[in-house]
Design a protein around this motif. Structure first.
Motif, mmCIF file in Angstrom:
data_model
loop_
_atom_site.group_PDB
_atom_site.id
_atom_site.type_symbol
_atom_site.label_atom_id
_atom_site.label_comp_id
_atom_site.label_asym_id
_atom_site.label_seq_id
_atom_site.Cartn_x
_atom_site.Cartn_y
_atom_site.Cartn_z
ATOM 1 N N TYR A 152 -0.412 -27.730 -10.132
ATOM 2 C CA TYR A 152 -1.174 -28.025 -8.917
ATOM 3 C C TYR A 152 -0.895 -29.487 -8.585
ATOM 4 N N LEU A 153 -0.170 -29.739 -7.476
ATOM 5 C CA LEU A 153 0.298 -31.077 -7.122
ATOM 6 C C LEU A 153 -0.204 -31.502 -5.748
ATOM 7 N N ASP A 154 -0.576 -32.775 -5.641
ATOM 8 C CA ASP A 154 -0.955 -33.414 -4.383
ATOM 9 C C ASP A 154 0.192 -34.356 -4.032
ATOM 10 N N ILE A 155 0.899 -34.064 -2.934
ATOM 11 C CA ILE A 155 2.164 -34.742 -2.638
ATOM 12 C C ILE A 155 2.091 -35.470 -1.298
ATOM 13 N N MET A 156 2.549 -36.713 -1.275
ATOM 14 C CA MET A 156 2.702 -37.471 -0.026
ATOM 15 C C MET A 156 4.176 -37.818 0.147
ATOM 16 N N ILE A 157 4.737 -37.491 1.320
ATOM 17 C CA ILE A 157 6.149 -37.722 1.609
ATOM 18 C C ILE A 157 6.255 -38.622 2.832
ATOM 19 N N SER A 158 7.110 -39.627 2.772
ATOM 20 C CA SER A 158 7.280 -40.567 3.877
ATOM 21 C C SER A 158 8.066 -39.929 5.030
ATOM 22 N N PRO A 159 8.015 -40.532 6.233
ATOM 23 C CA PRO A 159 8.814 -40.001 7.347
ATOM 24 C C PRO A 159 10.306 -39.964 6.999
ATOM 25 N N TYR A 160 10.979 -38.925 7.471
ATOM 26 C CA TYR A 160 12.398 -38.693 7.197
ATOM 27 C C TYR A 160 12.680 -38.734 5.700
ATOM 28 N N GLY A 161 11.739 -38.181 4.954
ATOM 29 C CA GLY A 161 11.869 -38.176 3.506
ATOM 30 C C GLY A 161 12.088 -36.781 2.950
ATOM 31 N N LEU A 171 6.952 -20.044 -13.450
ATOM 32 C CA LEU A 171 6.018 -20.279 -12.340
ATOM 33 C C LEU A 171 6.634 -19.753 -11.051
ATOM 34 N N VAL A 172 6.584 -18.455 -10.869
ATOM 35 C CA VAL A 172 7.340 -17.812 -9.777
ATOM 36 C C VAL A 172 6.481 -17.464 -8.557
ATOM 37 N N VAL A 173 5.171 -17.659 -8.638
ATOM 38 C CA VAL A 173 4.283 -17.329 -7.521
ATOM 39 C C VAL A 173 3.574 -18.597 -7.068
ATOM 40 N N GLY A 174 3.439 -18.767 -5.759
ATOM 41 C CA GLY A 174 2.720 -19.948 -5.301
ATOM 42 C C GLY A 174 2.764 -20.139 -3.803
ATOM 43 N N PHE A 175 2.262 -21.313 -3.386
ATOM 44 C CA PHE A 175 2.188 -21.604 -1.958
ATOM 45 C C PHE A 175 2.207 -23.109 -1.737
ATOM 46 N N VAL A 176 2.510 -23.463 -0.495
ATOM 47 C CA VAL A 176 2.413 -24.842 -0.028
ATOM 48 C C VAL A 176 1.341 -24.872 1.043
ATOM 49 N N TYR A 177 0.456 -25.871 0.979
ATOM 50 C CA TYR A 177 -0.573 -26.039 2.016
ATOM 51 C C TYR A 177 -0.435 -27.438 2.599
ATOM 52 N N LEU A 178 -0.300 -27.510 3.920
ATOM 53 C CA LEU A 178 -0.113 -28.795 4.582
ATOM 54 C C LEU A 178 -1.442 -29.351 5.076
ATOM 55 N N ARG A 179 -1.816 -30.512 4.578
ATOM 56 C CA ARG A 179 -3.058 -31.166 5.020
ATOM 57 C C ARG A 179 -2.808 -31.982 6.287
ATOM 58 N N SER A 180 -1.688 -32.709 6.347
ATOM 59 C CA SER A 180 -1.396 -33.535 7.522
ATOM 60 C C SER A 180 0.108 -33.719 7.654
ATOM 61 N N GLY A 181 0.548 -34.005 8.892
ATOM 62 C CA GLY A 181 1.956 -34.232 9.153
ATOM 63 C C GLY A 181 2.693 -32.945 9.468
ATOM 64 N N SER A 182 3.967 -32.934 9.118
ATOM 65 C CA SER A 182 4.811 -31.773 9.372
ATOM 66 C C SER A 182 5.908 -31.745 8.317
ATOM 67 N N VAL A 183 6.209 -30.553 7.806
ATOM 68 C CA VAL A 183 7.253 -30.432 6.788
ATOM 69 C C VAL A 183 8.144 -29.232 7.082
ATOM 70 N N TYR A 184 9.322 -29.270 6.504
ATOM 71 C CA TYR A 184 10.274 -28.176 6.575
ATOM 72 C C TYR A 184 10.583 -27.707 5.152
ATOM 73 N N ILE A 185 10.474 -26.394 4.965
ATOM 74 C CA ILE A 185 10.861 -25.781 3.697
ATOM 75 C C ILE A 185 11.899 -24.719 4.048
ATOM 76 N N GLY A 186 13.158 -25.009 3.749
ATOM 77 C CA GLY A 186 14.220 -24.135 4.222
ATOM 78 C C GLY A 186 14.255 -24.170 5.735
ATOM 79 N N LYS A 208 11.181 -31.258 3.212
ATOM 80 C CA LYS A 208 11.642 -32.405 4.004
ATOM 81 C C LYS A 208 10.665 -32.693 5.141
ATOM 82 N N THR A 209 10.643 -33.952 5.571
ATOM 83 C CA THR A 209 9.876 -34.360 6.747
ATOM 84 C C THR A 209 10.837 -34.875 7.805
#
Length: 263
Positions: A152-161, A171-186, A208-209
């Motif tokens: 269980y990770l809390d992640i902050m990524i900078s712009p264009y990061g 660990l084959v099951v899971g999800f990503v939840y976006l609190r703020s900003g915008s991200v690309y996964i694939g 990626k952001t």
């Protein structure tokens, strides 16, 4: 409060049975839930704005500050009360539940663990900072352990990061939840308050952001090979355990006095 896991997608997200985002703005007084019971689940409470006061029938009374983490393993039944105190008119927290393994762990006595934010490791990289709430990220390991394999990770990524990780192959099951900003996964883009369910895989995860930075949560786990029967407040592997736990919760609710609970 917004819930993202329901009875109809329990099988897809096994072992995860609840993900709630509580976010209240413009409030001046404390808010929360009065005494209520759970069983068969492990609950992770993580306030990110304001403080969260927790009291339960296994003897845990703690006031969590912003960024602290508490785990309540409900086992054969627990009663608790959670109250949030806003900060600057806002109260925000996240709740994650997993099912417990069938057998002794599912019906063990309840217990609680707590870690303050200063004791939860941070991994600082060129484009991102990752806080390890549960499990392991690279060489950083959480000081508190879950009942089943979970990260269980809390992640902050900078712009264009970018953020890249090869998780444990179990660990084959899971999800990503976006609190703020915008991200690309694939080829997929996530926006605030959206959950992206990951396809079961042991492949690396690359996030990626663009012009906006982002804060998100990544949750991964190992599926449990058992039925998941849910009553909403409790999750068990069979009806007999559900009935036994409901009986215990009813007794605990009858034993509470004022702000204290007798078990």
């Amino acid at each position: 409060m917004t819930a993202y896991i329901y009875r109809d997608n329990l099988a897809e997200l096994n072992p995860f049975v609840l993900w709630d985002h509580f976010d209240a703005n413009g409030i001046k007084q404390e808010t929360g839930l009065d005494y209520h019971g759970h069983s068969g689940i492990e609950a992770f409470s993580y306030p990110v704005t304001g403080t969260l006061h927790h009291i339960d029938s296994c003897g845990c009374t703690v006031t969590m500050q912003t960024g602290d983490l508490q785990i309540m393993t409900s086992g054969n039944g627990v009663v608790h009360k959670d109250t949030m105190q806003p900060l600057g008119g806002r109260a925000e927290s996240f709740a994650l539940w997993t099912a417990l393994p069938a057998g002794e762990q599912e019906m063990a006595d309840a217990s609680s663990q707590y870690a303050c934010t200063q004791n939860l490791p941070l991994v600082e990289e060129t484009d991102a900072t990752t806080k390890v709430l549960i499990g392991q990220y690279k060489e950083a390991i959480s000081p508190i352990a879950s009942s089943i394999p979970v990260t269980y990770l809390d992640i902050m990524i900078s712009p264009y990061g970018g953020w890249y990780w090869e998780p444990d192959e179990k660990l084959v099951v899971g999800f990503v939840y976006l609190r703020s900003g915008s991200v690309y996964i694939g080829a997929n883009q996530l926006y605030p308050q959206q959950m992206g369910i990951l396809k079961p895989s042991a492949l690396p995860i690359h996030i990626k952001t663009s012009q906006k930075g982002a804060r998100l949560f990544l949750v991964l786990g190992q599926p449990l090979k058992q039925p998941l029967l849910s009553s909403g407040a409790s999750v068990h592997s069979n009806q007999e355990n559900m009935h036994l736990a409901c009986d215990k919760i009813a007794k605990l609710m009858g034993g509470k006095v004022g702000s204290e609970i007798s078990s």
